[in-house]
Design a protein around this motif. Structure first.
Motif, PDB file in Angstrom:
ATOM      1  N   ARG A  23      -7.390   2.383   3.403  1.00  0.00           N
ATOM      2  CA  ARG A  23      -6.276   1.922   4.244  1.00  0.00           C
ATOM      3  C   ARG A  23      -5.606   3.146   4.844  1.00  0.00           C
ATOM      4  NH1 ARG A  23      -5.163  -0.633  -0.935  1.00  0.00           N
ATOM      5  NH2 ARG A  23      -5.899  -2.770  -0.894  1.00  0.00           N
ATOM      6  N   GLN A  26      -2.241   3.942   3.389  1.00  0.00           N
ATOM      7  CA  GLN A  26      -2.336   4.531   2.059  1.00  0.00           C
ATOM      8  C   GLN A  26      -2.672   6.020   2.165  1.00  0.00           C
ATOM      9  OE1 GLN A  26      -5.781   3.506  -0.394  1.00  0.00           O
ATOM     10  NE2 GLN A  26      -4.386   3.084  -2.104  1.00  0.00           N
ATOM     11  N   THR A  51      -0.270  -2.319   0.154  1.00  0.00           N
ATOM     12  CA  THR A  51      -0.462  -1.061   0.876  1.00  0.00           C
ATOM     13  C   THR A  51      -1.309  -0.080   0.076  1.00  0.00           C
ATOM     14  OG1 THR A  51       1.686  -1.347   1.927  1.00  0.00           O
ATOM     15  CG2 THR A  51       0.783   0.859   1.953  1.00  0.00           C
TER      16      THR A  51
END
Length: 83
Positions: A23, A26, A51
């Motif tokens: 992500r 992240q 997240t």
């Protein structure tokens, strides 16, 4: 290797953790945490559910090999991090 690389699509987490998805948010958070640790700075981050906050702060903390304090809002999350 930097924390964002570890959490990236070609990093070790993507190879060894079933269902792990890289992500960008992240990775950005991990880079900010890593920089704050390197600079002995304070950092406040707010991010939504899903997240990947836990890995985003734990990976750079572990890579730093420094003592860190992690404060959690619930005993459940504390237990989750410990285990």
């Amino acid at each position: 290797m930097h924390a964002a690389d570890i959490l990236g699509p070609d990093g070790p987490f993507s190879r060894v953790i079933d269902g792990f998805a890289a992500r960008a948010v992240q990775q950005e958070m991990a880079a900010a945490v890593e920089q704050a640790i390197a600079d002995d700075a304070r950092l406040v981050v707010e991010a939504g559910t899903g997240t990947g906050k836990t890995f985003a702060y734990l990976v750079p903390a572990l890579l730093s090999r420094r003592k860190v304090i992690v404060s959690t809002g619930t005993k459940t999350l504390q237990d989750q991090l410990f285990n």
